[in-house]
Design a protein around this motif. Sequence first.
Motif, PDB file in Angstrom:
ATOM      1  N   LYS A 292      36.487  70.134  49.537  1.00  0.00           N
ATOM      2  CA  LYS A 292      36.916  68.949  49.540  1.00  0.00           C
ATOM      3  C   LYS A 292      38.534  69.181  49.186  1.00  0.00           C
ATOM      4  O   LYS A 292      38.774  70.211  48.501  1.00  0.00           O
ATOM      5  CB  LYS A 292      36.347  68.055  48.501  1.00  0.00           C
ATOM      6  CG  LYS A 292      34.850  67.591  48.600  1.00  0.00           C
ATOM      7  CD  LYS A 292      34.300  66.856  47.591  1.00  0.00           C
ATOM      8  CE  LYS A 292      32.994  66.341  47.616  1.00  0.00           C
ATOM      9  NZ  LYS A 292      32.354  65.672  46.708  1.00  0.00           N
TER      10      LYS A 292
ATOM     11  N   PHE B 208      42.481  67.169  48.395  1.00  0.00           N
ATOM     12  CA  PHE B 208      42.852  65.657  48.132  1.00  0.00           C
ATOM     13  C   PHE B 208      44.294  65.971  47.774  1.00  0.00           C
ATOM     14  O   PHE B 208      44.805  66.729  46.998  1.00  0.00           O
ATOM     15  CB  PHE B 208      42.476  65.127  46.723  1.00  0.00           C
ATOM     16  CG  PHE B 208      40.850  65.032  46.915  1.00  0.00           C
ATOM     17  CD1 PHE B 208      40.140  64.055  47.688  1.00  0.00           C
ATOM     18  CD2 PHE B 208      40.052  65.977  46.112  1.00  0.00           C
ATOM     19  CE1 PHE B 208      38.727  63.881  47.690  1.00  0.00           C
ATOM     20  CE2 PHE B 208      38.684  65.795  46.243  1.00  0.00           C
ATOM     21  CZ  PHE B 208      37.888  65.044  47.161  1.00  0.00           C
TER      22      PHE B 208
ATOM     23  N   GLU C  21      37.552  61.557  42.084  1.00  0.00           N
ATOM     24  CA  GLU C  21      36.691  62.028  43.185  1.00  0.00           C
ATOM     25  C   GLU C  21      35.636  62.949  42.558  1.00  0.00           C
ATOM     26  O   GLU C  21      34.996  63.663  43.478  1.00  0.00           O
ATOM     27  CB  GLU C  21      37.767  63.107  44.260  1.00  0.00           C
ATOM     28  CG  GLU C  21      38.737  62.416  44.714  1.00  0.00           C
ATOM     29  CD  GLU C  21      38.404  61.259  45.872  1.00  0.00           C
ATOM     30  OE1 GLU C  21      37.061  61.398  46.294  1.00  0.00           O
ATOM     31  OE2 GLU C  21      39.078  60.448  46.153  1.00  0.00           O
TER      32      GLU C  21
END
Length: 252
Positions: free
Chosen positions: A198, A200, A214
């Motif tokens: 992931k 961000f 998150e």
Amino acid sequence: MIYFVGAGSGAEDLITVRGQRLLQQADVIIYAGSLVNPELLKERKESCAIYNSAKMTLEEVIAVMVRAEKAGQMTVRLHTGDPCLYGAIREQMDILTEQGIAYESCPGVSSFCGAASALDLEYTLPEISQSVVITRMAGRTPVPERESIRAFAAHQATMVIFLSTGMLKQLSEELIAGGYEAETPAAIVYKATWPEEKKFICTVGTLEETAKREGITKTALILVGNVIGCQTYERSKLYDPTFATEFREASR
């Protein structure tokens, strides 16, 4: 022989060809189970003994190596990323040297490289940043005062911060105290190159907020600097037609 092997940043096909070959040949594999992708162990031969160092002390790791050496077996010590970064390999090597046991290192792809690939990022954009600081926050393992986040932030270089996901409030405060603006671009990359990766984009001032939103609490790298999301930078001189090199004349 003991081989210290970098497992790569996470994806099982990012181990080097040499590292993969050593895994296939090993009689004993001691791997960092908390961080190394277990899929890599599929490369082992059937008779290979496997040890998870996440549950072992340094002394227990060395004891396995010594037993294997006495038995004429080849050992792979499999570390995450490239073992030269936060791999705690020197203390192992020093003991092996004292005991007259030979060892070699096989480099790997570090997670800081994997994080850059996840974001299609170049850490060293001309006129933006030409240096990369790889560091960590002080925690249970201290950091020399001269290498504090605050001290490094004064350079305004690109920063890659390991092992600090649980201290993002303090990290933001130190980065800002050192000279970064709160709006300086930043990124959180969780498990770079793993299937569950992931990423961000945020700012220095919103690191903690982003991680909380998150659900990121560990196993992430923090990137800081104006190279993140940068759209305005100088073109590289290397490929500039007006710039001569030993391989190419400059155009007029």
